[in-house]
Design a protein around this motif. Structure first.
Motif, short mmCIF file in Angstrom:
data_model
loop_
_atom_site.label_atom_id
_atom_site.label_comp_id
_atom_site.label_asym_id
_atom_site.label_seq_id
_atom_site.Cartn_x
_atom_site.Cartn_y
_atom_site.Cartn_z
N ASN A 1 0.59 -0.95 0.14
CA ASN A 1 -0.18 -0.03 0.12
C ASN A 1 1.10 1.03 -0.37
O ASN A 1 0.10 2.34 0.41
N GLY A 2 1.84 1.30 -1.15
CA GLY A 2 2.70 2.45 -1.11
C GLY A 2 3.57 2.79 0.01
O GLY A 2 4.40 3.59 -0.05
N ARG A 3 3.86 1.42 1.39
CA ARG A 3 4.64 2.23 2.52
C ARG A 3 5.42 0.65 3.00
O ARG A 3 5.00 -0.52 2.71
N LEU A 4 6.95 1.02 3.17
CA LEU A 4 7.47 0.16 3.97
C LEU A 4 6.66 -0.41 5.44
O LEU A 4 6.23 0.09 5.84
N THR A 5 6.34 -1.41 4.95
CA THR A 5 5.26 -2.47 5.91
C THR A 5 6.26 -4.18 6.40
O THR A 5 7.19 -4.56 5.46
N PRO A 6 6.35 -3.85 7.87
CA PRO A 6 7.00 -5.61 7.79
C PRO A 6 6.61 -6.93 7.31
O PRO A 6 5.01 -6.01 6.97
N VAL A 7 7.03 -7.66 6.74
CA VAL A 7 6.42 -8.79 5.70
C VAL A 7 5.96 -9.84 6.48
O VAL A 7 5.57 -9.99 7.70
N ALA A 8 4.93 -10.15 6.02
CA ALA A 8 3.36 -10.57 6.56
C ALA A 8 4.16 -12.27 7.44
O ALA A 8 5.16 -13.31 6.55
N GLN A 9 3.69 -13.58 8.37
CA GLN A 9 4.32 -14.12 8.15
C GLN A 9 3.05 -14.88 8.69
O GLN A 9 2.15 -14.22 9.31
N PRO A 10 3.15 -16.63 8.69
CA PRO A 10 3.93 -16.62 7.65
C PRO A 10 4.28 -17.07 6.15
O PRO A 10 3.48 -15.29 5.40
N HIS B 1 14.03 5.83 -4.11
CA HIS B 1 13.47 6.58 -5.76
C HIS B 1 13.30 5.62 -6.68
O HIS B 1 12.27 6.51 -7.64
N LYS B 2 12.22 4.95 -6.59
CA LYS B 2 10.76 4.07 -7.20
C LYS B 2 9.81 3.89 -5.56
O LYS B 2 9.60 3.24 -5.73
N ARG B 3 8.64 5.53 -6.50
CA ARG B 3 7.55 5.04 -6.04
C ARG B 3 6.82 3.11 -6.66
O ARG B 3 6.93 3.20 -8.24
N SER B 4 5.79 2.92 -5.65
CA SER B 4 5.35 1.67 -6.40
C SER B 4 4.14 1.10 -5.06
O SER B 4 4.65 1.23 -3.50
N SER B 5 3.15 0.59 -5.07
CA SER B 5 2.20 0.53 -4.68
C SER B 5 2.43 -0.86 -3.57
O SER B 5 2.59 -1.42 -2.44
#
Length: 339
Positions: free
Chosen positions: A185-194, A225-229
């Motif tokens: 969703n456009g933000r650095l987020t902890p990867v889901a577990q498992p 430097h690159k924007r992504s969802s």
């Protein structure tokens, strides 16, 4: 440019990747200065007429001496969460460029956050993660995105036919306990577990592989430097099983250059609306490959081909397509799955 202006210090030159980096600098006509805590481990370099210097991160004066008269420093000594801060600080005191090969996300983010302004003030570049994990995927993604300034989804697939980890990789894995990050969703987020698992249809010779979501430093580098969802990385289960098995031996040399027989393929898929672009490149030995990858960056910086200063991602300061083409022309990689 004088010989002094073409000298590059290699911190951690006695390590597995460091030895490849010293050799690659010499092949490119760049004078290496081999740096390690214990110069006895650099005896083979000294015997070949390469200057060796002793330094440790606990002794700032030793770092200042080690980097004197160098134009740049390449940090090959991990864990980088322990070494990067001290080595970058010394590089900035010397007014020289800094690069490293970290796969550690927290180290990259800390380097960006702490040293961007200082590097700009010093008129130099700090490029963390300019290795197989990190910079390589960033160059592929930057190439694939081309004229797009935004992507709905970026997926990086890494296929290794095996992964025999070095001692440094093992130590870093034990110490790096930080939660891995992806872009959601456009933000650095902890990867889901498992961790998510799926099939990835790589180009030959890998073809369909089971992959596991396992982000490395490329997530932070690309997001710089690159924007992504969405931005995610997947590693082949074969490689993950190897590196998680304590019985897997370290890499063994299989040719005159000391490279192992390991092969790799990295693919980037970028989607925007109904359109998708894909690029992949394959080569041999992820540790050995990091040497020409990072030395190409140093050479371009010394030749005045970098577009900016500060703490940067490689795709932001180099022509990504030209960079990859140069590595292909040198025989270090070949392109697959492009379109």
């Amino acid at each position: 440019m004088s010989k002094q202006d073409r000298a590059v210090a290699v911190f951690g030159a006695a390590g597995h990747t460091g030895r490849f980096v010293v050799a690659e600098l010499m092949r490119r006509g760049i004078t290496p200065i081999a740096v390690a805590r214990d110069t006895a481990k650099l005896a083979a370099f000294a015997d070949r007429g390469i200057e060796v210097r002793s330094a440790s991160i606990e002794d700032p004066e030793s770092l200042d001496h080690a980097f004197k008269e160098a134009a740049a420093v390449i940090n090959c000594a991990g864990p980088f969460l322990e070494t990067a801060d001290a080595v970058i600080s010394a590089a900035l005191r010397a007014g020289i460029h800094y690069l490293d090969v970290t796969a550690e996300q927290p180290s990259v983010q800390a380097s960006y956050d702490k040293f961007d302004k200082a590097a700009r003030d010093a008129g130099v570049l700090a490029i963390p993660a300019m290795g197989f994990y990190g910079g390589f995927a960033d160059l592929l993604v930057t190439t694939a995105m081309g004229d797009w300034d935004f992507a709905d989804e970026i997926s990086v697939g890494i296929a290794l036919d095996s992964w025999h980890p070095t001692q440094g990789t093992r130590i870093t894995g034990e110490k790096n306990t930080a939660r891995r990050m992806v872009v959601a969703n456009g933000r650095l987020t902890p990867v889901a577990q498992p961790a998510a698992e799926m099939d990835w249809d790589f180009a030959e010779p890998f073809a369909r592989q089971k992959v596991v979501e396992l982000p490395f430093s490329e997530i932070v580098v690309i997001a710089r430097h690159k924007r992504s969802s969405e931005l995610r990385t997947y590693l082949s289960r074969t490689a993950l099983s190897d590196v998680r098995d304590p019985a897997t031996p370290p890499p063994a040399p299989a040719d005159d250059e000391g490279r192992s027989a390991q092969t790799f393929l990295v693919e980037a898929i970028v989607r925007h609306g109904e359109h998708a672009r894909r690029i992949g490149a394959q080569g041999r030995d992820i540790y050995a490959f990091s040497a020409p990858l990072i030395c190409e960056a140093v050479q371009r910086i010394l030749d005045g081909k970098a577009r900016d200063i500060g703490a940067q991602a490689p795709g932001a300061v180099f022509d990504a397509r030209d960079y990859l083409d140069a590595l292909a022309d040198q025989g270090h990689l070949s392109f697959v799955a492009e379109g």
